[in-house]
Design an enzyme around this catalytic site. Structure first.
Site, short mmCIF file in Angstrom:
data_model
loop_
_atom_site.label_atom_id
_atom_site.label_comp_id
_atom_site.label_asym_id
_atom_site.label_seq_id
_atom_site.Cartn_x
_atom_site.Cartn_y
_atom_site.Cartn_z
N ARG A 128 0.74 -1.08 -0.37
CA ARG A 128 -0.07 0.11 0.25
C ARG A 128 0.77 0.99 -0.05
NH1 ARG A 128 -2.82 0.16 4.66
NH2 ARG A 128 -1.63 2.54 5.49
N GLU A 380 7.20 0.77 12.12
CA GLU A 380 5.65 0.20 10.95
C GLU A 380 4.47 0.39 12.06
OE1 GLU A 380 5.78 0.86 7.67
OE2 GLU A 380 7.86 0.99 7.65
N GLY A 381 3.78 1.08 11.48
CA GLY A 381 2.34 0.26 12.26
C GLY A 381 2.14 2.20 12.83
#
Ligand code: ADP
Ligand code: MG
Ligand code: MG
Length: 484
Positions: A128, A380-381
């Site tokens: 994405r 990430e996240g």
């Protein structure tokens, strides 16, 4: 767009819209598990609430939306080519492995599996690419252009809930009298096939593996609250493709998994695994100890097709995004100049923070003008970046060597809009900015591209006073674009 967006609604009307949105969401699986404290009246995970969502679609320039979509096929190819470039990965890890233990452990797996010989040369990408609109200070909103925030190569989430949110906004427009107030029409709400695309990617990889009884395995976090976003993929995979999926934690893979010593086929609880799809394992918090690392190594060594491979995860690092922005580096992986320049046009300013001349200049620039930048580690996240004065404080604490763990990026300045956000039944009103995500589905059999598709979109919307954009991290809501 007139200044009266979202449409003015009386409080009675708003209550009606809220009630319709909540019921539709609950009925159609646009849901998440509530926080643990709110689950206490229910046993066996029996409670859900609607996902955090925008009550109205948020305006997004049509041309910029399609521009982002058109960049996705080249991105899919680019990511794959980088993942095959051992020189790039070695260069990247030379310094990163000294300052980032998580990246080093991933790299160790990459090196070990490469030296043993790779059992499975195919790889599956469910990516994405995320964008914010940027307009220079003092410039009109109509000048806003997409700039890439980052690209994600592992555990890109919200494809399913985003498909459902697109449907929710269409439902509200067709069912609630005067919802759009003449400002929303159906052709402004683009179809969104994110969930079907992701399932199709998994099914294609499963088919390539070529064993009718083998299954897809989704690696999940124990206690995942966003389980329904994942379940929709599982149900679509079964209903549309007849493929069955196991949900397993990394610990379960270690405890109940086996590698065939000859073929390196991976079997978990007696099922051969054709495809391993990670929805966990993207950050250090998913590796509680050696067991999870052992699981990751076992999977990487196996014959199962990985989504993603460790190489895909490594090239998804923020450091690689910065390296690509160096003149010539992106162009190295892209066949034609026009495509490379289209990709490059969406890049925000990115700077190294190493001990090179450029790195030192960026360091000085960040100390002097911190408000202009974002400082990013290889994580990430959501919730990991550093902004404003904190950049100065953080940089002051780091040695020259430790700075290598970060990159510096220009702050993208998105002109704010108004919208209403719905979280656990409560409406929040205010100025918002939206981040557009475009899913990319890519399968390569080791020699040839088998699938290269654009896979639907995600719009996440957050209040302007929150810097970070994660939905799961509690910063944002799921939205859909109103093309203008
Ligand atoms: P993660 O991999 O943790 O999602 P991101 O790079 O997407 O990291 O950063 C998290 C959030 O921080 C983004 O969703 C966005 O809201 C904000 N952000 C990141 N980079 C920028 C930037 N250059 N300008 C403005 N906001 C940014
Ligand atoms: Mg990310
Ligand atoms: Mg992000």
């Amino acid at each position: 767009m007139s200044s009266s967006y979202p449409p003015q609604a009386s409080s009675t009307k708003l209550s009606e819209i809220r009630a319709e949105a909540i019921d539709w969401s609950l009925a159609h699986g646009l849901v998440v598990r509530p926080t643990i404290d709110k689950q206490q009246h229910f046993e066996h995970n029996a409670a859900v609430t609607h996902a955090p969502l925008a009550l109205y679609p948020t305006p997004f320039p049509r041309a910029e939306f399609y521009k982002a979509k058109n960049l996705q096929l080249p991105w899919n190819t680019l990511i794959h080519r980088m993942s095959q470039d051992d020189q790039l990965i070695t260069e990247l890890m030379q310094t990163l492995s000294q300052v980032d233990d998580f990246m080093k452990r991933l790299y160790d797996i990459y090196v070990q599996v490469k030296s043993e010989g790779i059992a499975q040369s195919a790889s599956l990408g469910i990516h994405r690419c995320d964008y914010l609109l940027h307009a220079d200070l003092g410039k009109d909103t109509s000048t806003a252009r997409i700039q890439q925030v980052e690209f994600n190569t592992i555990a890109s989430s919200f494809g399913s809930l985003s498909t459902r949110t697109s449907e929710l906004h269409k439902y509200l427009l067709s069912s609630v009298d005067d919802y759009g107030h003449g400002q929303i029409t159906m052709d402004q709400l683009p179809d969104n096939d994110a969930v079907e695309s992701i399932a199709l990617g998994l099914a294609s990889a499963w088919k390539l593996y070529g064993k009718p009884n083998a299954r897809v395995m989704m690696i999940v976090q124990p206690g995942e609250r966003n389980a329904f976003d994942q379940r929709w993929i599982e149900y679509s995979l079964l209903e549309k493709h007849g493929v069955r999926l196991l949900r397993r934690s990394m610990e379960q893979v270690v405890n109940n998994g086996e590698l065939d010593p000859v073929t390196r086929a991976l079997t978990v609880d007696g099922y051969e695994i054709a495809v391993t799809y990670f929805r966990a394992g993207y950050g250090p918090e998913d590796y509680h100890g050696d067991k999870e690392w052992e699981a990751r190594l076992t999977i990487e060594r196996s014959l199962s097709i990985k989504c993603p491979t460790v190489a895909y995860q490594l090239v998804g690092a923020k450091k690689v995004q910065q390296v690509l922005s160096v003149p010539g580096r992106l162009e190295h992986y892209v066949d034609d100049d026009a495509t490379a320049s289209d990709l490059r046009e969406s890049f925000a300013g990115l700077y190294p923070l190493d001990d090179s001349l450029e790195g030192n200049q960026a360091y000085e620039m960040a100390l002097k003008d911190a408000e202009r930048f974002v400082l990013k580690p290889q994580r990430e996240g959501g919730g990991n970046n550093v902004y404003g004065d904190d950049i100065v404080a953080t940089l002051n604490k780091l040695s020259v060597k430790e700075r290598n763990a970060y990159i510096l990026m220009d702050l993208i300045r998105t002109p704010p809009l108004d919208n209403l956000m719905l979280r656990e039944g409560a409406i929040l009103n205010g100025q918002v900015v939206s981040e557009l995500g475009i899913y990319g589905i890519y399968l390569n059999d080791g020699e040839n591209q088998v699938v290269n598709q654009v896979g639907g979109h995600l719009l996440r919307t957050k209040g302007i006073d929150t810097k970070e954009g994660g939905v799961a991290a509690g910063f944002a809501v799921i939205d859909s674009p109103l093309l203008v």
